[in-house]
Each structure stands twice: as structure tokens, then as C-alpha cells.
Motif scaffolding. Structure first.
Motif, PDB file in Angstrom:
ATOM      1  N   ASP A  49      48.738  35.653  49.178  1.00 22.13           N
ATOM      2  CA  ASP A  49      49.658  34.594  48.777  1.00 22.13           C
ATOM      3  C   ASP A  49      49.656  34.373  47.268  1.00 22.13           C
ATOM      4  OD1 ASP A  49      51.396  32.236  49.390  1.00 22.13           O
ATOM      5  OD2 ASP A  49      49.676  31.141  48.578  1.00 22.13           O
ATOM      6  N   ALA A  50      48.490  34.476  46.648  1.00 21.38           N
ATOM      7  CA  ALA A  50      48.360  34.161  45.224  1.00 21.38           C
ATOM      8  C   ALA A  50      48.912  35.243  44.308  1.00 21.38           C
ATOM      9  CB  ALA A  50      46.886  33.912  44.887  1.00 21.38           C
ATOM     10  N   HIS A  51      49.145  36.444  44.834  1.00 21.82           N
ATOM     11  CA  HIS A  51      49.591  37.554  43.997  1.00 21.82           C
ATOM     12  C   HIS A  51      51.107  37.681  44.051  1.00 21.82           C
ATOM     13  CE1 HIS A  51      50.293  41.745  42.797  1.00 21.82           C
ATOM     14  NE2 HIS A  51      49.240  41.548  42.031  1.00 21.82           N
ATOM     15  N   PRO A  52      51.743  37.716  42.897  1.00 25.39           N
ATOM     16  CA  PRO A  52      53.200  37.921  42.907  1.00 25.39           C
ATOM     17  C   PRO A  52      53.514  39.369  43.295  1.00 25.39           C
ATOM     18  CG  PRO A  52      52.386  37.862  40.658  1.00 25.39           C
ATOM     19  CD  PRO A  52      51.205  37.591  41.552  1.00 25.39           C
ATOM     20  N   GLN A  59      43.426  46.564  46.747  1.00 28.46           N
ATOM     21  CA  GLN A  59      43.552  45.486  45.767  1.00 28.46           C
ATOM     22  C   GLN A  59      43.061  44.160  46.343  1.00 28.46           C
ATOM     23  OE1 GLN A  59      47.743  46.323  45.163  1.00 28.46           O
ATOM     24  NE2 GLN A  59      47.375  46.762  42.993  1.00 28.46           N
ATOM     25  N   VAL A  60      43.369  43.891  47.609  1.00 31.12           N
ATOM     26  CA  VAL A  60      42.876  42.676  48.256  1.00 31.12           C
ATOM     27  C   VAL A  60      41.352  42.730  48.318  1.00 31.12           C
ATOM     28  CG1 VAL A  60      42.858  41.321  50.391  1.00 31.12           C
ATOM     29  CG2 VAL A  60      45.004  42.348  49.584  1.00 31.12           C
ATOM     30  N   ALA A  61      40.803  43.870  48.737  1.00 31.70           N
ATOM     31  CA  ALA A  61      39.353  44.037  48.837  1.00 31.70           C
ATOM     32  C   ALA A  61      38.686  43.823  47.480  1.00 31.70           C
ATOM     33  CB  ALA A  61      39.026  45.420  49.390  1.00 31.70           C
ATOM     34  N   ASP A  62      39.258  44.402  46.430  1.00 30.22           N
ATOM     35  CA  ASP A  62      38.686  44.261  45.089  1.00 30.22           C
ATOM     36  C   ASP A  62      38.669  42.805  44.637  1.00 30.22           C
ATOM     37  OD1 ASP A  62      38.346  47.007  44.994  1.00 30.22           O
ATOM     38  OD2 ASP A  62      40.079  47.352  43.681  1.00 30.22           O
ATOM     39  N   ARG A  63      39.729  42.077  44.909  1.00 32.95           N
ATOM     40  CA  ARG A  63      39.800  40.674  44.496  1.00 32.95           C
ATOM     41  C   ARG A  63      38.781  39.818  45.232  1.00 32.95           C
ATOM     42  NH1 ARG A  63      44.421  42.815  43.031  1.00 32.95           N
ATOM     43  NH2 ARG A  63      45.753  41.881  41.456  1.00 32.95           N
ATOM     44  N   LEU A  64      38.441  40.197  46.458  1.00 35.08           N
ATOM     45  CA  LEU A  64      37.489  39.417  47.248  1.00 35.08           C
ATOM     46  C   LEU A  64      36.059  39.953  47.173  1.00 35.08           C
ATOM     47  CD1 LEU A  64      39.642  38.756  50.435  1.00 35.08           C
ATOM     48  CD2 LEU A  64      38.868  37.078  48.743  1.00 35.08           C
TER      49      LEU A  64
END
Length: 153
Positions: A49-52, A59-64
Motif C-alpha cells: 500500500d505504501a509504495h506508489p 522488493q516487498v521482502a527487502d522492505r520488511l
């Protein structure tokens, strides 16, 4: 040669881990009770949701700070629940992009509201300057310890 950890750093490390664990347990219970999903599921949805624009699973895994496999399982559950759509990536034929559905967006908004309500009811009112100082310190530590900055683990 490793130097002993200073008492202040050891205390900060302990308190950070303890607070994170307590917040995770409280959030897990909150999201299960109010939304019927796990904290891990909510975090994945929140990152999307936070990523435009679309993100891929890595990418989701890296952010978390999670493995791609862990995120993949969460995304599979979210797809089954109608919260996430998986589409071919516009940037690479070898990747899929994940996007929230309207139901996923609604769930994130309800979760954000529940989390805000829960935190304001149970956490002491912290001085804004103290909160900003804590964020600065933890951000600096995060940056220094991130693999992207060459930190050794």
C-alpha cells in the motif's frame, strides 16, 4: 579483536528487542481480533500500500527484512482472500507485480485505524522531541547496520 559492548548500547539493544517483541505480540492479537489476519499479513499489505506503483515479491521482502519465500506465502494467502492481485511486471517478463485490491486497501485502512487507536490508548504520551530523537537514533543505527551500507554481520 572485539571490544566489550558499552552498557548504554547493550541496554538500547535489549530495550529495542523487548519493545519490538511486545509491540509485535500486541499487534498480532489486535489484527487477529479486528481483521482476522496476522501481523505478517498486515505488514505485507502495508508495504504494498505504501509504495506508489507495483512491487515485486523481492522488493516487498527487502522492505520488511524477510525472505522472498516468507513473503510469497503471505502474498498467496492475500491473493486467496481477494486482498492482492498478481500481474505480470511492466518492467520484466520474469517477475510478477503485486497490487492491492480495493478490499486490500480497505483492510489496510481499517488496520491503520485500529493500530492508531490501540497505541494511543495503551502507550504513554511520549514527548514529541523524545520520539523524534528515538527515531533519529534508530534510523541511524538501521542505516549503519544495513547490508547496503557495507555493515558486517
Amino acid at each position: 579483536m572485539n571490544k566489550p559492548m558499552p552498557d548504554d548500547l547493550a541496554t538500547l539493544w535489549y530495550l529495542t528487542r523487548r519493545v519490538a517483541g511486545l509491540m509485535d505480540r500486541a499487534s498480532e492479537a489486535l489484527f487477529q481480533q479486528e481483521l482476522g489476519i496476522s501481523l505478517a499479513q498486515f505488514l505485507v499489505l502495508s508495504v504494498i500500500d505504501a509504495h506508489p506503483g507495483p512491487l515485486n515479491q523481492q522488493q516487498v521482502a527487502d522492505r520488511l527484512g524477510l525472505t522472498k519465500g516468507t513473503v510469497s506465502r503471505q502474498i498467496d494467502h492475500a491473493v486467496s482472500a481477494g486482498l492482492v492481485a498478481v500481474r505480470p511486471s511492466p518492467h520484466s517478463r520474469r517477475e510478477n507485480a503485486v497490487l492491492l485490491t480495493p478490499a486490500g486497501t480497505d483492510l489496510v485502512r481499517r488496520g491503520d485505524t485500529a493500530l492508531h487507536r490501540d497505541r494511543t490508548a495503551f502507550l504513554p504520551r511520549l514527548d514529541p522531541d523524545d520520539m523524534h530523537a528515538a527515531i533519529r537514533v534508530l534510523s541511524a543505527m538501521n542505516d549503519a547496520l544495513s547490508p547496503a551500507h557495507g555493515a558486517h554481520r
